[in-house]
Design an enzyme around this catalytic site. Sequence first.
Site, short mmCIF file in Angstrom:
data_model
loop_
_atom_site.label_atom_id
_atom_site.label_comp_id
_atom_site.label_asym_id
_atom_site.label_seq_id
_atom_site.Cartn_x
_atom_site.Cartn_y
_atom_site.Cartn_z
N ASN A 140 0.80 -1.22 0.00
CA ASN A 140 0.00 0.00 0.00
C ASN A 140 0.83 1.27 0.00
O ASN A 140 0.30 2.35 -0.22
CB ASN A 140 -0.95 0.01 1.21
CG ASN A 140 -0.21 -0.16 2.52
OD1 ASN A 140 0.64 -1.04 2.65
ND2 ASN A 140 -0.51 0.66 3.48
N SER B 263 -11.25 -4.92 0.77
CA SER B 263 -12.02 -3.87 1.43
C SER B 263 -12.87 -3.09 0.42
O SER B 263 -12.36 -2.71 -0.65
CB SER B 263 -11.03 -2.94 2.13
OG SER B 263 -11.72 -1.91 2.77
N CYS C 151 -4.59 5.06 6.38
CA CYS C 151 -5.64 4.31 7.07
C CYS C 151 -5.16 3.83 8.42
O CYS C 151 -5.85 3.12 9.13
CB CYS C 151 -6.08 3.15 6.21
SG CYS C 151 -4.72 2.38 5.36
N1 PLP Z 1 -4.64 -3.61 4.40
C1 PLP Z 1 -4.19 -2.67 3.55
C2 PLP Z 1 -3.07 -2.99 2.61
C3 PLP Z 1 -4.75 -1.40 3.53
O1 PLP Z 1 -4.29 -0.49 2.67
C4 PLP Z 1 -5.80 -1.14 4.43
C5 PLP Z 1 -6.31 0.23 4.42
O2 PLP Z 1 -6.89 0.86 4.96
C6 PLP Z 1 -6.27 -2.15 5.29
C7 PLP Z 1 -5.65 -3.37 5.25
C8 PLP Z 1 -7.43 -1.94 6.24
O3 PLP Z 1 -8.63 -1.97 5.51
P1 PLP Z 1 -10.06 -1.61 6.17
O4 PLP Z 1 -10.11 -0.13 6.23
O5 PLP Z 1 -11.08 -2.16 5.23
O6 PLP Z 1 -10.11 -2.28 7.48
#
Ligand code: PLP
Length: 390
Positions: free
Chosen positions: A169, A223, A342
């Site tokens: 990410n 997500s 996030c």
């Molecule tokens: N994993 C990755 C790679 C992310 O970019 C995010 C981003 O927010 C998440 C997990 C968490 O996702 P969620 O907001 O749906 O819990």
Amino acid sequence: MIAHKTLLCLCPLLDRIGSMQRKTCYFDNAATTLISPQALRTYEETALMHMANPSASYAAGRESHRLLESARASVAEVLGVKSSNIFFTSGATESIGIVMSSLLWAKTPGEVLISAIEHEAVGAWAAILKEKGWTVRTIPARGGFIRPETLEGMLTKSTRLVAVMAVNNVLGTIQDMKGLSEVIRRKESEFGRRIFLFSDSVQALGKTDFTPGRLDIDGASFSGHKIHGPRGVGILYLSTPRIQVLSHGGGQEGGVRGGTENLPAIAALAVACRQLADRNTSHIVQMNRLIRDGLSGTDKTVLSPEHDTTPYILSIATHLPSEVALRMLQDKGYLVSSGSACSNNARGKAESVYRACGFDRYASGALRISFSHDNTLEEAQGLLEALREL
Ligand code: PLP
């Protein structure tokens, strides 16, 4: 004035900036995306027209159940897997938690291998598992990549789970999931026991050609709000639903995730998934190339590798602390991030990813630009100029 047609009424943050009469361009789509008009319409229609609980036995409940299963079939088709392997959750964090917490059922703690560039939602489990007596080892990710041969050298008879995110990410690097699963399957036959390959695939869906079945992954998280769907809804793919979960409830989602299903969000998520096929990646490649090429020969450094990297995410470094650069860009009307927005400690987490990849000297000045189909080439050109002026 807001650049995106639909943003003004939907996004209070941008709206506030908009009221300051400044054109604002959103380049933080890896943090969250704007829900598509079709997904939003589906959410509203489902909330109003299908309010019955999918578990209710009367006709309206059966109709909600039918809709739920049709959403599951749509998602399964997009992921190239069977419907019975898809479980709806409240988001990727919960999907990850279901898999990681299932380890706590083990009679004796074993070993987990977690890549050095995982999201906090996976990383946070390292501390919990350690406290419960598990051995947690970090798989190095030089340059942003986890090499199958590195993993091969680390797997032991005690390894129970390997967690490697499909697309990072922060840098956008795409992992060789097929190569990693092949190594794991070879070692499984050598050791005579199963090793669960989990892949947080939030940034892979819609940004790469991603099919968990073909890649031989055991579990994957997705997500809704990262693919122009709603927030508070996610997907857990499990190659086999025989997972022991910690949280129990009404037995919904095959017992993997109890609780009344969020049908409006699930139906909207299915629409967002189906819309992925209509997306024009060459437009994203063009914007990425424009900024990459435009920064060459300047004092800015492009950190995202050219190869095996999604064009949707572009990390760069300036000579300024990232918070200062962010503020200056925001003042010019461009929203980017210093990493993974996030997470609560977004900057710290992104810095640790940059360091793990060997970009130590750039870590404190790095910025992440993440594109969506709502961005225009004109906006990308404007961002490039703003970056050059920093
Ligand atoms: N994993 C990755 C790679 C992310 O970019 C995010 C981003 O927010 C998440 C997990 C968490 O996702 P969620 O907001 O749906 O819990």
